[in-house]
Design an enzyme around this catalytic site. Structure first.
Site, PDB file in Angstrom:
ATOM      1  N   ASP A  28      -2.777  -4.692  -2.142  1.00 33.36           N
ATOM      2  CA  ASP A  28      -3.527  -5.115  -3.319  1.00 33.36           C
ATOM      3  C   ASP A  28      -3.706  -3.922  -4.254  1.00 33.36           C
ATOM      4  O   ASP A  28      -3.581  -2.760  -3.845  1.00 33.36           O
ATOM      5  CB  ASP A  28      -4.887  -5.661  -2.874  1.00 33.36           C
ATOM      6  CG  ASP A  28      -5.727  -6.136  -4.039  1.00 33.36           C
ATOM      7  OD1 ASP A  28      -5.186  -6.821  -4.920  1.00 33.36           O
ATOM      8  OD2 ASP A  28      -6.929  -5.814  -4.067  1.00 33.36           O
TER       9      ASP A  28
ATOM     10  N   ASP B 247      -6.385  -3.634  -7.515  1.00 32.03           N
ATOM     11  CA  ASP B 247      -7.795  -3.368  -7.816  1.00 32.03           C
ATOM     12  C   ASP B 247      -8.626  -3.415  -6.546  1.00 32.03           C
ATOM     13  O   ASP B 247      -8.643  -4.415  -5.826  1.00 32.03           O
ATOM     14  CB  ASP B 247      -8.324  -4.402  -8.817  1.00 32.03           C
ATOM     15  CG  ASP B 247      -7.851  -4.125 -10.232  1.00 32.03           C
ATOM     16  OD1 ASP B 247      -7.743  -2.948 -10.590  1.00 32.03           O
ATOM     17  OD2 ASP B 247      -7.574  -5.094 -10.961  1.00 32.03           O
TER      18      ASP B 247
END
Length: 722
Positions: A376, A378
């Site tokens: 991922d 953020d």
């Protein structure tokens, strides 16, 4: 086919792997079952915890032995097994035999025994043989058995029904780990309840797993006699192949009606038929079986499709058509590896009884145990416009060690080049073609519902617009252009005018696609509105629900795997409702890091479907072994170097002392043990009070890192002194 055995003993759908131990052998012949790498003892823990009730449905594409078990062979007929569920126990109808009247006279028991006549020593020997039954751990409960199978045991007395159910639970748990042990438990169940259909079905599956084909055939026929069902036809046919009778296998398949069968069940028959044709020296006919099946049926399950294409490759190679085989092999969809299993070594060394947990462990560093990480952005690689400590060094060290990295984001506003540049600014180097955005996933949905070149109205940023045009669609700016679809993704510039334009088009009949449904977006100041919140506004105005992509839906992860070469993938994320839930939905193990949205308390209180496989502090956890939780004999949970944790009446106890503070600081292994204890309590429907938790690195790991740095520090000190 009968699907009462299509789940593992806690009710979760399973996809075990069946591979030949020698890849040089004919892959479509039943051979000695080899061990999958995912079942090695170094790979960590298997999740045997109970599943939530809304997942106790039947597996649509297969039942009994068939369905989603991925197989690289033609006609092994092996796949899903399991005898269990997490539904509540139903009492046997003879569970209470107490009499309220003068059913027996008042003579002494010894006098009554004398009137019984000679003992039937055959019965006595039968019960004596039960003393040699395989042991069943105390934590294995009859309640875990599938309710249909459990109901079939109602004619037994309560104690016997309980024991038979527990033997079936053990057989279902062990069949893919230790088939011989599963067979022993199935035989113990047969000795106690040999005239119960589900018991004989369990015996058939266990014998088949051990490649005892003649015995499996006898058991399949016993099931037919007892139940009147033909639920194991593909297994029956494959057993005939196993004993050298491919003609009989084809006869069985030819006599089998496919009415009411799912595509996955029909695929099992096709795989066996193709293998039987190859056994007869007719690879051309075996190839036609697979090609005809693929031409006449829509196979939507990637695992079933993968197995069919693998068999097609085998037939092509047998015919010497190597170039065609290579082309088909390149088209085989990537299928996630099953989650790792129990680290039995760790349990044995600890001299403790194994108790299941959703939380797993891995003796090797995760970066060495997996070929690919889906990372991922953020909250994991960076936070808004700020770097996250250790993210760059952790990821680059894993990459240098041979782990492939693909970055997966729900942010549709940036192009892949913009994502690459941003990561480079934080010291994380990545190729542009190793970035998967939710904009790309949304366009993949458009391709499923629209013809090439269709008009699409885009609500979002440059990343979404570029993905639409690269997907082969015509980009339009207004609802007046009569777009065939509206696709909406996040961008700070999206406002009332853009949302209204989308609503106009949707009200005129355009399809509605959303790149993701994140309600919020993390920023340095807190959480701002995410794309999902804006999508809800359009849905509310139009009454039309969007077809959503991105996380937590599995498609974005599977598309990301297709960008990489590695197939044994894991995920890394921080949000429970997107990163973790999406990884689990796609079938990938996932590491949760405390660098983003979800806190340690959130993880402890996570819903079943949002529980991570591994727990870490920051990206350094990717480079370290992860100890798995173990429950001790006195009911405490420990993990690595942790203290002992348990939950008593909703209160967490640490070394038998209640944890009553509103906030606590725990080292990483303590945090893992606490989470295992809380998850177990919540699975038992206990309400648990969890404080705010600050997690620190394990001191022993920190000290080891300091010792490694000592020589350099000493050299620096020497230079200063000189």
């Amino acid at each position: 086919m009968n699907d009462r055995f299509s789940r593992d003993w806690h009710g979760r759908e399973r996809s075990p792997k069946w591979r030949d131990s020698n890849r040089a052998e004919r892959s479509d012949r039943p051979t000695r079952r080899g061990r999958d790498n995912n079942y090695s003892r170094e790979d960590g823990r298997r999740d045997f915890s109970k599943s939530r009730s809304d997942r106790s449905r039947r597996y649509e594409s297969g039942s009994g032995w068939s369905g989603g078990g991925r197989r690289r062979s033609g006609g092994d007929g092996r796949g899903k097994r399991g005898w269990n569920s997490d539904n509540s126990r139903g009492k046997g109808k003879f569970s209470d035999r107490r009499s309220s009247g003068k059913r027996f006279n008042d003579r002494a028991r010894s006098d009554r025994r004398e009137d019984r006549g000679p003992r039937d020593f055959r019965k006595q020997n039968k019960w004596d043989s039960r003393r040699n039954e395989p042991a069943i751990p105390m934590n294995v409960k009859a309640e875990s058995l599938d309710p249909i199978a459990r109901k079939a045991l109602n004619g037994l007395n309560a104690d016997n029904a309980e024991t038979v159910a527990r033997h079936l639970v053990m057989a279902g748990s062990l069949i893919d780990i230790d088939p011989e042990a599963a067979y022993a438990h199935a035989q113990a169940a047969v000795a106690r309840a040999g005239r119960i259909g589900p018991v004989r079905e369990a015996a058939a599956l266990a014998a088949y797993a051990c490649e005892k084909f003649p015995e499996a055939l006898r058991e399949v026929r016993a099931v037919r006699r007892l139940t009147g069902e033909d639920s194991l036809r593909a297994i029956e046919a494959d057993c005939e192949r196993g004993i050298g009778k491919p003609e009989k296998a084809l006869e069985i398949i030819g006599d089998t009606s496919t009415a009411g069968m799912s595509v996955g069940e029909q695929a099992e028959l096709a795989l066996v038929a193709s293998g039987a044709r190859a056994d007869l020296g007719e690879p051309e006919a075996g190839l036609l079986v697979i090609e005809d099946f693929l031409d006449t049926r829509k196979v939507e399950d990637d695992e079933v499709l993968s197995r069919l294409l693998h068999v097609k490759v085998d037939r092509l190679r047998e015919l010497g058509r190597e170039e065609e085989a290579d082309q088909v092999e390149a088209e085989i969809p990537a299928v996630p590896e099953p989650l790792t299993i129990v680290d039995f070594d760790e349990v044995v060394e600890a001299d403790m009884e194994y108790v299941p947990s959703d939380l797993q462990g891995c003796r090797k560093p995760l970066s060495q145990n997996f070929e690919l990480a889906l990372v991922d952005l953020d909250g994991v690689a960076y936070m808004g416009s700020s770097p996250i400590k250790y993210a760059d060094t952790g990821l680059m060290s894993a990459k240098e060690g041979g782990m492939e990295l693909v970055f997966v984001t729900n942010n549709a506003s940036r192009t892949r080049q913009e994502v690459k540049d941003k990561l480079a600014g934080y010291g994380i180097e990545v190729d542009e073609d190793k970035i998967m955005t939710s904009a790309m996933d949304g366009v993949a949905i458009l391709k499923e519902i629209l013809p090439p070149g269709a008009k699409v109205l885009s609500i979002g940023g440059n990343g979404l617009r570029k993905a639409v045009t690269e997907g082969g669609f015509e980009l339009v700016e207004s609802a007046d252009d009569r777009p065939a679809a509206v696709i909406q993704g996040y961008d700070p510039s999206v406002g009332w005018a853009e949302l209204s334009e989308g609503a106009y088009a949707i009200n005129q009949g355009a399809a509605f696609v959303a790149t993701n449904m994140d309600a919020t977006l993390p920023t340095e100041r807190g959480f701002s509105l995410g794309n999902g919140s804006l999508v809800y506004a359009v849905e509310h105005a139009t009454g039309v629900s969007a077809k959503a992509g991105g996380k937590p839906f599995p498609g974005i992860y599977r598309h990301a795997v297709e960008l990489a070469e590695g197939s044994k993938a894991m995920c890394i994320g921080d949000r429970l409702d997107t990163d973790i839930a999406g990884a689990r939905a796609a079938g990938y193990p996932v590491l949760h890091l405390l660098t983003g949205v979800a806190s340690a308390k959130d993880v402890a209180l996570a819903k079943k479907e949002e529980r991570p496989t591994y727990l870490g502090l920051d990206m350094r956890s990717l480079l370290e072994p992860v100890p798995g939780p173990v429950k001790t004999a006195n009911g405490d949970w420990t993990c690595g170097s942790s203290r002992a944790f348990r939950v008593e009446r909703g209160t967490i106890q640490v070394d038998e002392v209640p944890l009553e503070a509103d906030s606590v600081t725990l080292k990483l292994d303590d945090y893992r043990a606490l989470v295992a204890a809380v998850w177990e309590a919540r699975d038992n429907r206990d309400r648990v009070t969890v404080p705010q938790i600050e997690v620190t690195r394990n001191p022993e790991v920190e000290n080891a890192a300091d010792q490694e740095a000592t020589p350099e520090q000493e050299a620096d000190d020497t230079e200063v002194n000189e």
